[in-house]
Scaffold this active site. Structure first.
Site, PDB file in Angstrom:
ATOM      1  N   HIS A 111      -5.080  14.589  17.215  1.00  0.00           N
ATOM      2  CA  HIS A 111      -4.039  15.622  17.237  1.00  0.00           C
ATOM      3  C   HIS A 111      -4.413  16.842  18.089  1.00  0.00           C
ATOM      4  O   HIS A 111      -3.611  17.307  18.902  1.00  0.00           O
ATOM      5  CB  HIS A 111      -3.747  16.115  15.822  1.00  0.00           C
ATOM      6  CG  HIS A 111      -3.555  15.015  14.820  1.00  0.00           C
ATOM      7  ND1 HIS A 111      -2.855  13.867  15.104  1.00  0.00           N
ATOM      8  CD2 HIS A 111      -3.973  14.891  13.529  1.00  0.00           C
ATOM      9  CE1 HIS A 111      -2.855  13.088  14.030  1.00  0.00           C
ATOM     10  NE2 HIS A 111      -3.525  13.678  13.075  1.00  0.00           N
ATOM     11  N   LYS A 116       6.321  15.342  16.158  1.00  0.00           N
ATOM     12  CA  LYS A 116       6.894  16.544  15.539  1.00  0.00           C
ATOM     13  C   LYS A 116       7.794  17.223  16.559  1.00  0.00           C
ATOM     14  O   LYS A 116       7.406  17.396  17.722  1.00  0.00           O
ATOM     15  CB  LYS A 116       5.775  17.502  15.107  1.00  0.00           C
ATOM     16  CG  LYS A 116       4.945  16.985  13.937  1.00  0.00           C
ATOM     17  CD  LYS A 116       3.808  17.947  13.620  1.00  0.00           C
ATOM     18  CE  LYS A 116       2.840  17.334  12.633  1.00  0.00           C
ATOM     19  NZ  LYS A 116       2.968  17.813  11.278  1.00  0.00           N
ATOM     20  N   LYS A 152      -9.788  21.967   6.258  1.00  0.00           N
ATOM     21  CA  LYS A 152      -9.125  21.704   4.981  1.00  0.00           C
ATOM     22  C   LYS A 152      -9.455  22.823   4.000  1.00  0.00           C
ATOM     23  O   LYS A 152     -10.455  23.506   4.144  1.00  0.00           O
ATOM     24  CB  LYS A 152      -9.589  20.369   4.410  1.00  0.00           C
ATOM     25  CG  LYS A 152      -9.084  19.176   5.236  1.00  0.00           C
ATOM     26  CD  LYS A 152      -9.174  17.891   4.474  1.00  0.00           C
ATOM     27  CE  LYS A 152      -8.681  16.713   5.303  1.00  0.00           C
ATOM     28  NZ  LYS A 152      -7.212  16.690   5.476  1.00  0.00           N
ATOM     29  N   ASP A 201       0.467   8.873  17.082  1.00  0.00           N
ATOM     30  CA  ASP A 201      -0.116  10.163  16.728  1.00  0.00           C
ATOM     31  C   ASP A 201       1.036  10.963  16.152  1.00  0.00           C
ATOM     32  O   ASP A 201       1.926  11.395  16.893  1.00  0.00           O
ATOM     33  CB  ASP A 201      -0.679  10.870  17.966  1.00  0.00           C
ATOM     34  CG  ASP A 201      -1.447  12.114  17.571  1.00  0.00           C
ATOM     35  OD1 ASP A 201      -0.933  12.899  16.762  1.00  0.00           O
ATOM     36  OD2 ASP A 201      -2.580  12.304  18.070  1.00  0.00           O
ATOM     37  N   HIS A 202       1.043  11.137  14.840  1.00  0.00           N
ATOM     38  CA  HIS A 202       2.253  11.715  14.244  1.00  0.00           C
ATOM     39  C   HIS A 202       2.485  13.153  14.697  1.00  0.00           C
ATOM     40  O   HIS A 202       3.593  13.651  14.621  1.00  0.00           O
ATOM     41  CB  HIS A 202       2.248  11.562  12.708  1.00  0.00           C
ATOM     42  CG  HIS A 202       1.395  12.558  11.988  1.00  0.00           C
ATOM     43  ND1 HIS A 202       0.040  12.436  11.891  1.00  0.00           N
ATOM     44  CD2 HIS A 202       1.710  13.692  11.321  1.00  0.00           C
ATOM     45  CE1 HIS A 202      -0.442  13.458  11.195  1.00  0.00           C
ATOM     46  NE2 HIS A 202       0.558  14.244  10.835  1.00  0.00           N
ATOM     47  N   GLY A 218       0.800  -1.235   0.000  1.00  0.00           N
ATOM     48  CA  GLY A 218       0.000   0.000   0.000  1.00  0.00           C
ATOM     49  C   GLY A 218       0.825   1.274   0.000  1.00  0.00           C
ATOM     50  O   GLY A 218       2.056   1.271   0.059  1.00  0.00           O
ATOM     51  N   LEU A 249       0.909   3.846   2.262  1.00  0.00           N
ATOM     52  CA  LEU A 249       1.597   4.286   3.490  1.00  0.00           C
ATOM     53  C   LEU A 249       2.993   3.672   3.585  1.00  0.00           C
ATOM     54  O   LEU A 249       3.968   4.330   3.978  1.00  0.00           O
ATOM     55  CB  LEU A 249       0.752   3.897   4.715  1.00  0.00           C
ATOM     56  CG  LEU A 249       1.269   4.350   6.066  1.00  0.00           C
ATOM     57  CD1 LEU A 249       1.291   5.874   6.159  1.00  0.00           C
ATOM     58  CD2 LEU A 249       0.408   3.789   7.193  1.00  0.00           C
ATOM     59  N   LYS A 289      -3.974   5.802  13.804  1.00  0.00           N
ATOM     60  CA  LYS A 289      -5.365   6.232  13.882  1.00  0.00           C
ATOM     61  C   LYS A 289      -6.095   5.904  12.563  1.00  0.00           C
ATOM     62  O   LYS A 289      -5.407   5.768  11.556  1.00  0.00           O
ATOM     63  CB  LYS A 289      -5.445   7.725  14.197  1.00  0.00           C
ATOM     64  CG  LYS A 289      -5.125   8.643  12.991  1.00  0.00           C
ATOM     65  CD  LYS A 289      -5.313  10.070  13.351  1.00  0.00           C
ATOM     66  CE  LYS A 289      -6.395  10.719  12.573  1.00  0.00           C
ATOM     67  NZ  LYS A 289      -6.108  10.960  11.133  1.00  0.00           N
ATOM     68  N   ARG A 336      -1.649  -8.922   0.695  1.00  0.00           N
ATOM     69  CA  ARG A 336      -2.353  -9.924  -0.123  1.00  0.00           C
ATOM     70  C   ARG A 336      -1.703 -10.096  -1.497  1.00  0.00           C
ATOM     71  O   ARG A 336      -1.705 -11.183  -2.053  1.00  0.00           O
ATOM     72  CB  ARG A 336      -3.791  -9.469  -0.346  1.00  0.00           C
ATOM     73  CG  ARG A 336      -4.643  -9.648   0.874  1.00  0.00           C
ATOM     74  CD  ARG A 336      -6.117  -9.602   0.494  1.00  0.00           C
ATOM     75  NE  ARG A 336      -6.923  -9.630   1.690  1.00  0.00           N
ATOM     76  CZ  ARG A 336      -7.621  -8.590   2.151  1.00  0.00           C
ATOM     77  NH1 ARG A 336      -7.622  -7.444   1.493  1.00  0.00           N
ATOM     78  NH2 ARG A 336      -8.323  -8.689   3.252  1.00  0.00           N
ATOM     79  N   ASP A 357     -11.356  13.177  12.426  1.00  0.00           N
ATOM     80  CA  ASP A 357     -10.067  13.101  11.741  1.00  0.00           C
ATOM     81  C   ASP A 357      -8.972  13.872  12.483  1.00  0.00           C
ATOM     82  O   ASP A 357      -7.825  13.418  12.542  1.00  0.00           O
ATOM     83  CB  ASP A 357     -10.226  13.670  10.319  1.00  0.00           C
ATOM     84  CG  ASP A 357      -8.964  13.505   9.479  1.00  0.00           C
ATOM     85  OD1 ASP A 357      -8.407  12.393   9.501  1.00  0.00           O
ATOM     86  OD2 ASP A 357      -8.545  14.469   8.822  1.00  0.00           O
TER      87      ASP A 357
HETATM   88  C1  BG6 Z   1      -3.897  13.297   9.472  1.00  0.00           C
HETATM   89  C2  BG6 Z   1      -5.281  13.523   8.960  1.00  0.00           C
HETATM   90  O1  BG6 Z   1      -3.938  12.624  10.697  1.00  0.00           O
HETATM   91  O2  BG6 Z   1      -3.242  14.544   9.645  1.00  0.00           O
HETATM   92  C3  BG6 Z   1      -5.239  14.293   7.652  1.00  0.00           C
HETATM   93  O3  BG6 Z   1      -5.917  12.273   8.760  1.00  0.00           O
HETATM   94  C4  BG6 Z   1      -4.444  15.558   7.809  1.00  0.00           C
HETATM   95  O4  BG6 Z   1      -6.542  14.578   7.190  1.00  0.00           O
HETATM   96  C5  BG6 Z   1      -3.098  15.281   8.446  1.00  0.00           C
HETATM   97  O5  BG6 Z   1      -4.261  16.101   6.518  1.00  0.00           O
HETATM   98  C6  BG6 Z   1      -2.374  16.573   8.768  1.00  0.00           C
HETATM   99  O6  BG6 Z   1      -1.085  16.269   9.190  1.00  0.00           O
HETATM  100  P1  BG6 Z   1       0.095  17.315   9.015  1.00  0.00           P
HETATM  101  O7  BG6 Z   1       1.268  16.661   9.641  1.00  0.00           O
HETATM  102  O8  BG6 Z   1       0.250  17.567   7.549  1.00  0.00           O
HETATM  103  O9  BG6 Z   1      -0.346  18.560   9.739  1.00  0.00           O
END
Ligand code: BG6
Length: 525
Positions: free
Chosen positions: A275, A217, A375, A212-213, A48, A50, A183, A79, A270
């Site tokens: 976040h 940061k 967005k 949680d990315h 995929g 990611l 997530k 798969r 989302d």
């Molecule tokens: C993700 C969301 O977790 O974070 C996205 O699913 C969003 O919709 C993204 O665009 C934003 O992340 P960043 O690091 O670009 O601020």
């Protein structure tokens, strides 16, 4: 719950090693001051997007910067029918699209990449994976430590966790086993708890790393250091001096190719459940007694528990929802959300939200926290703004007839990675007049050497066994408990359509946002 981050626990030891990362004295190519445990990294969903866009580049960059163990291997599982060589070629091509490859070192990395075809529903597949891992790890001297990374659609999380459990791959008899989950952690409280129960059938809490990315940061990590490694901010960090807090994460991107997910999620699921809540907890939490994963997460949990239940009977007095219409982004025409591929023509999914929340405790009583995300807005801007109160008495106001702006501390995450403090000074010259000036700290100032991107940091911390930047299940349950009533009310409201304000792509959201937070649009300074 395990004391993984507690005193003397594995988490603390890992943290000490992790704390030496990116030490200014370290050579630029070195991310660690001690060896990492050998391990195998298994990526589910290896065919995929990611995997190709984030995970393999993160592993490759860690490898190049000596941030991986001496002995490691990667097994991609999915798969799609594919052999090792084909997988390597695919990953090489994906990497080459986004960055320069070090041709001399690529073969060294590539020989550690393997591929295993797998049917997520079949126990036989997991048994075959276990056998292959056993063989490869023996052959390459990797030992028994495993990271299982789920880069698959969320509806498969429970299936894979159970499959791993049944194949004996979640056990820790011969080394540690860790599960990395992305997530969304459920769609609401009930589904989040159901997912947790499924994972818990195979894995214990200390084995689960919920990414949680935003937490990974650099500038977000800096919030705790700024607050608790400096004596000057903390005395002011409360209701006596802070007027309000703004936490914003705005984007110029639209829904892209993710309508299938986003239509059901909307901006509150989302961005807010994860976040935005994490950022809020970092600003609002009390100092933990030590810098350890569970102590920090305990304090965050207390913040989530202190969130004032949302006044759902007057939900729209505290919440503005919007959806982007047609507009222009950076001078180019941008379609409306409803005209995006796979979005329903009458979709009511919000792509913008501004929410006023309160933390009911001694420190924050009465201080509004404004959370904003959306967005297709005018700029990509992630920042936390601490707006202080005005001076209690202005001796200049009558003389100068000027409004005195209150101090403001801004923690910039994107695009500026900086900290600015705005204050008043005298304008040079004979006349007495004020001007607002900014004291600026640029995060990269004085730093040399590699900076870790969020996925690199998350993978590295997982290998170190450090939970600091990952969600704990109690936090997830509490944030869903907070949001569930809001979502239920908004999604069942008779005037749902009327409450969803359309804003032009490229603007700062619907004008109604300005009514809830006059300092909006864009919390410009
Ligand atoms: C993700 C969301 O977790 O974070 C996205 O699913 C969003 O919709 C993204 O665009 C934003 O992340 P960043 O690091 O670009 O601020």
């Amino acid at each position: 719950m395990s004391d993984f981050g507690g005193q003397g626990g594995a988490g603390e030891a890992a943290l000490t090693r992790g704390a030496a990362l990116l030490n200014g004295d370290a050579p630029a190519s070195c991310l660690l001051d001690g060896p990492l445990d050998p391990c195998a990294i298994v990526i589910f969903g290896a065919s995929g997007d990611l995997t190709a866009r984030k995970l393999i580049p993160a592993l490759y960059n860690l490898f190049i910067n000596q941030g991986l163990p001496e002995a490691f291997l990667v097994v991609g599982a999915a798969r799609t029918a594919m052999g090792d060589e084909q997988f390597r070629d695919k990953m090489r091509e994906a990497l080459g699209r986004h960055q320069n490859l070090d041709e001399a070192r690529w073969p060294e990395f590539a020989r550690r990449l393997h591929y295993q075809e797998l049917d997520y529903d079949q126990d036989d597949s997991y048994a075959a994976l276990a056998q292959r891992l056993e063989y490869l790890c023996r052959e390459q001297g990797v030992g028994g430590n495993r990271v299982f990374n789920l880069a698959i659609p969320p509806q498969l999380y429970a299936t894979v966790a159970r499959g791993l459990g049944r194949a004996g791959l979640a056990g820790e008899e011969r080394g540690w086993a860790r599960l990395v989950v992305e997530k969304p952690f459920g769609h609401d409280l009930a589904s989040a708890e159901e997912l947790d129960r499924a994972i818990a059938e195979a894995f214990q809490e200390h084995q689960v790393f919920r990414i949680d990315h935003y937490l990974a940061k650099e500038t977000v990590q800096n919030v705790l250091l700024l607050r608790f490694a400096n004596a000057i901010f903390e005395p002011l960090w409360n209701r006596n001096y802070v007027d309000h807090v703004i936490i914003m994460a705005t984007e110029t991107l639209g829904v892209e190719h993710r309508a299938g997910y986003y239509e059901k999620a909307g901006v509150l699921r989302d961005m807010f459940q994860n976040h935005m809540m994490q950022l809020l907890s970092l600003i609002a939490m009390e100092p933990p007694s030590r810098y350890g994963a569970d102590r920090v997460r305990d304090e965050k949990t207390k913040v989530f528990r202190s969130l004032r239940p949302f006044p759902v009977d007057h939900v729209y007095d505290h919440l503005v929802l919007g959806q982007y219409g047609e507009g222009r982004i950076k001078g180019k025409p941008a379609p409306a959300y409803r005209a995006e591929p796979e979005v329903a023509g009458d979709s009511l999914s919000p792509t913008f939200a501004l929410m006023r929340a309160f933390v009911d405790n001694w420190r924050w009583q009465g201080v509004p926290f404004y959370l904003v995300s959306g967005k297709r807005l005018q700029a990509k801007r992630t920042r936390m703004v601490i707006q202080f109160k005005e001076v209690p008495h202005s001796l200049f106001r009558e003389t100068l007839g000027e409004h005195i702006s209150a101090n403001r501390l801004t923690l910039g995450v994107h695009p500026e990675e900086d900290i600015t403090l705005t204050f008043q000074t005298k304008n040079p010259g004979a006349r007495l007049c004020l001007r607002s000036v900014k004291m600026l700290f640029d995060y990269k100032q004085g730093h040399e050497g590699p900076l870790l991107d969020a996925y690199e940091k998350a993978l590295l911390d997982c290998m170190l066994g450090d939970h600091m930047l990952f969600w704990r299940q109690d936090g997830i349950a509490l944030t869903w408990s907070y949001l569930d009533p809001i979502l239920r009310r908004c999604e069942s409201c008779d005037q749902r359509a009327g409450r969803l304000h359309v804003y032009p792509a490229g603007s700062w959201g619907p004008p109604e946002a300005g009514r809830l937070l006059p300092a909006w649009p864009g919390a410009a300074q």
